[in-house]
Scaffold this motif. Structure first.
Motif, PDB file in Angstrom:
ATOM      1  N   VAL A 236       0.850  -1.190   0.000  1.00 55.46           N
ATOM      2  CA  VAL A 236       0.000   0.000   0.000  1.00 55.46           C
ATOM      3  C   VAL A 236       0.888   1.243   0.000  1.00 55.46           C
ATOM      4  CG1 VAL A 236      -1.773   1.299   1.234  1.00 55.46           C
ATOM      5  CG2 VAL A 236      -1.824  -1.196   1.261  1.00 55.46           C
ATOM      6  N   ALA A 237       0.554   2.208  -0.872  1.00 54.02           N
ATOM      7  CA  ALA A 237       1.291   3.469  -0.919  1.00 54.02           C
ATOM      8  C   ALA A 237       0.306   4.623  -0.806  1.00 54.02           C
ATOM      9  CB  ALA A 237       2.084   3.585  -2.219  1.00 54.02           C
ATOM     10  N   ASP A 238       0.609   5.586   0.058  1.00 57.78           N
ATOM     11  CA  ASP A 238      -0.229   6.766   0.244  1.00 57.78           C
ATOM     12  C   ASP A 238       0.541   8.012  -0.185  1.00 57.78           C
ATOM     13  OD1 ASP A 238      -2.602   5.565   1.514  1.00 57.78           O
ATOM     14  OD2 ASP A 238      -1.180   5.020   3.085  1.00 57.78           O
ATOM     15  N   PHE A 239      -0.155   8.934  -0.847  1.00 55.25           N
ATOM     16  CA  PHE A 239       0.479  10.124  -1.409  1.00 55.25           C
ATOM     17  C   PHE A 239      -0.215  11.395  -0.943  1.00 55.25           C
ATOM     18  CE2 PHE A 239       1.018   6.545  -4.232  1.00 55.25           C
ATOM     19  CZ  PHE A 239       2.339   6.613  -4.634  1.00 55.25           C
ATOM     20  N   LYS A 240       0.516  12.517  -1.016  1.00 52.34           N
ATOM     21  CA  LYS A 240      -0.080  13.807  -0.683  1.00 52.34           C
ATOM     22  C   LYS A 240      -0.922  14.334  -1.837  1.00 52.34           C
ATOM     23  CE  LYS A 240       3.848  15.824   0.342  1.00 52.34           C
ATOM     24  NZ  LYS A 240       4.814  16.881   0.749  1.00 52.34           N
TER      25      LYS A 240
ATOM     26  N   GLY B  50      -7.958   8.719  -4.853  1.00 51.34           N
ATOM     27  CA  GLY B  50      -6.978   9.363  -5.709  1.00 51.34           C
ATOM     28  C   GLY B  50      -5.576   9.390  -5.136  1.00 51.34           C
ATOM     29  N   LYS B  51      -5.450   9.264  -3.805  1.00 53.99           N
ATOM     30  CA  LYS B  51      -4.149   9.404  -3.145  1.00 53.99           C
ATOM     31  C   LYS B  51      -3.657   8.121  -2.487  1.00 53.99           C
ATOM     32  CE  LYS B  51      -5.018  14.293  -2.148  1.00 53.99           C
ATOM     33  NZ  LYS B  51      -5.091  15.325  -1.078  1.00 53.99           N
ATOM     34  N   SER B  52      -4.279   6.989  -2.795  1.00 56.15           N
ATOM     35  CA  SER B  52      -3.864   5.724  -2.177  1.00 56.15           C
ATOM     36  C   SER B  52      -3.973   4.596  -3.193  1.00 56.15           C
ATOM     37  CB  SER B  52      -4.734   5.414  -0.955  1.00 56.15           C
ATOM     38  OG  SER B  52      -4.366   4.185  -0.374  1.00 56.15           O
ATOM     39  N   ILE B  53      -2.920   3.773  -3.295  1.00 50.82           N
ATOM     40  CA  ILE B  53      -2.947   2.632  -4.206  1.00 50.82           C
ATOM     41  C   ILE B  53      -2.558   1.357  -3.469  1.00 50.82           C
ATOM     42  CG2 ILE B  53      -2.433   4.013  -6.254  1.00 50.82           C
ATOM     43  CD1 ILE B  53       0.465   2.986  -6.074  1.00 50.82           C
ATOM     44  N   VAL B  54      -3.086   0.233  -3.975  1.00 56.96           N
ATOM     45  CA  VAL B  54      -2.750  -1.093  -3.451  1.00 56.96           C
ATOM     46  C   VAL B  54      -2.164  -1.891  -4.601  1.00 56.96           C
ATOM     47  CG1 VAL B  54      -3.610  -3.180  -2.331  1.00 56.96           C
ATOM     48  CG2 VAL B  54      -4.686  -0.977  -1.851  1.00 56.96           C
TER      49      VAL B  54
END
Length: 282
Positions: free
Chosen positions: A98-102, A140-144
């Motif tokens: 999991v990656a979270d972005f600003k 929009g700001k989080s991908i798995v």
């Protein structure tokens, strides 16, 4: 204190409580463990900054070209998390990333960079897959990312209900990196549990009654501190069980000599030094 002040304070408390209840961790039911890196804290650490300068000075043109090809801005990464979980109890654990972005992620650009298919809309979010790999944009700001079956199963899984997991997820936001693993052997596959009992059961006895154990690392301008912690579901269990917390750290991480910077500095300061401490509750 008049009744209007009391009413205002009560309203503020309720608002904070509502916000806390809406804050949901991404950990799914059946979580076995996770490793979380807080990119912002790590990027700001002096230790990483030293390596960054070495890499960029080694070949700046190559580094710039690589960064330009990335479909996401590395500076916008908030956290990176690898999660190990079991969709069904007592089965082999699966893993997702999991990656979270600003800022919002350009999934179409990411698909192009990865060589996967054009993103399509699904009930769980936008999905791009190909070659046994998938990326799902839940927001929009989080991908798995991971195997397509694992990604979709993860997206539809209910959230973890164990209080200890919620606690350690919140704790993991404080340091530069955290790693947590369940100490409740009953959730593990039988062969894993049997192997642990044969090889390491005697060492795990102090953890009986606990739910999860982990290691967190934090770094500031001068110090790096690692903490090993065991978390219990309730205070009674924690009091009745052996509760051991270890702390290890590095002071004056950059090995700064203040006297060499300012001759008027008269207090002696140690150079880089290490320490280890333990707290034992029984």
């Amino acid at each position: 204190m008049n009744r209007w002040t009391i009413s205002a304070l009560a309203t503020v408390c309720l608002a904070f409580q509502a916000i806390a209840q809406e804050t949901v961790s991404p950990l799914p039911k059946g979580t076995v463990g996770f490793v979380r890196v807080n990119a912002q804290a790590l990027a700001a650490s002096p230790l990483v900054d030293q390596y960054k300068k070495i890499l960029l000075s080694a070949d700046k043109e190559v580094a710039d070209a690589f960064l330009k090809r990335l479909p996401v801005d590395p500076a916008s990464v908030v956290s990176l998390t690898g999660i190990l979980w079991q969709p069904k109890p007592r089965l082999e654990p699966l893993a997702v990333f999991v990656a979270d972005f600003k800022t919002p992620v350009d999934l179409a650009g990411l698909a192009k960079a990865l060589g996967t298919r054009t993103p399509v809309k699904t009930p769980a979010g936008e999905l791009t897959s190909g070659g046994g790999f998938a990326v799902l944009s839940r927001s929009g700001k989080s991908i798995v990312a991971g195997h397509p079956d694992m990604v979709m199963a993860f997206a539809s899984a209910p959230k973890v209900a164990v209080p200890a997991w919620a606690e350690v997820w919140n704790r993991s936001a404080d340091g530069a990196a955290s790693a947590w693993l369940t100490t409740d052997l009953s959730v593990l596959p039988p062969e894993v549990e049997a192997n642990i009992k044969r090889s390491a059961w005697v060492y795990l006895q102090p953890l009986r009654g606990s739910q999860v154990a982990g290691l967190s690392l934090s770094m500031d301008a001068k110090d790096a501190v690692a903490r090993a912690t065991v978390v219990y579901n309730d205070a009674a269990t924690a009091k009745a069980s052996r509760n051991l917390t270890l702390r290890a750290g590095v002071k004056n991480l950059g090995d700064v000599n203040l006297e060499s910077k300012d001759k008027h500095f008269e207090t002696f300061e140690l150079g880089r030094n290490y320490y280890l401490s333990a707290t034992y509750t029984f």
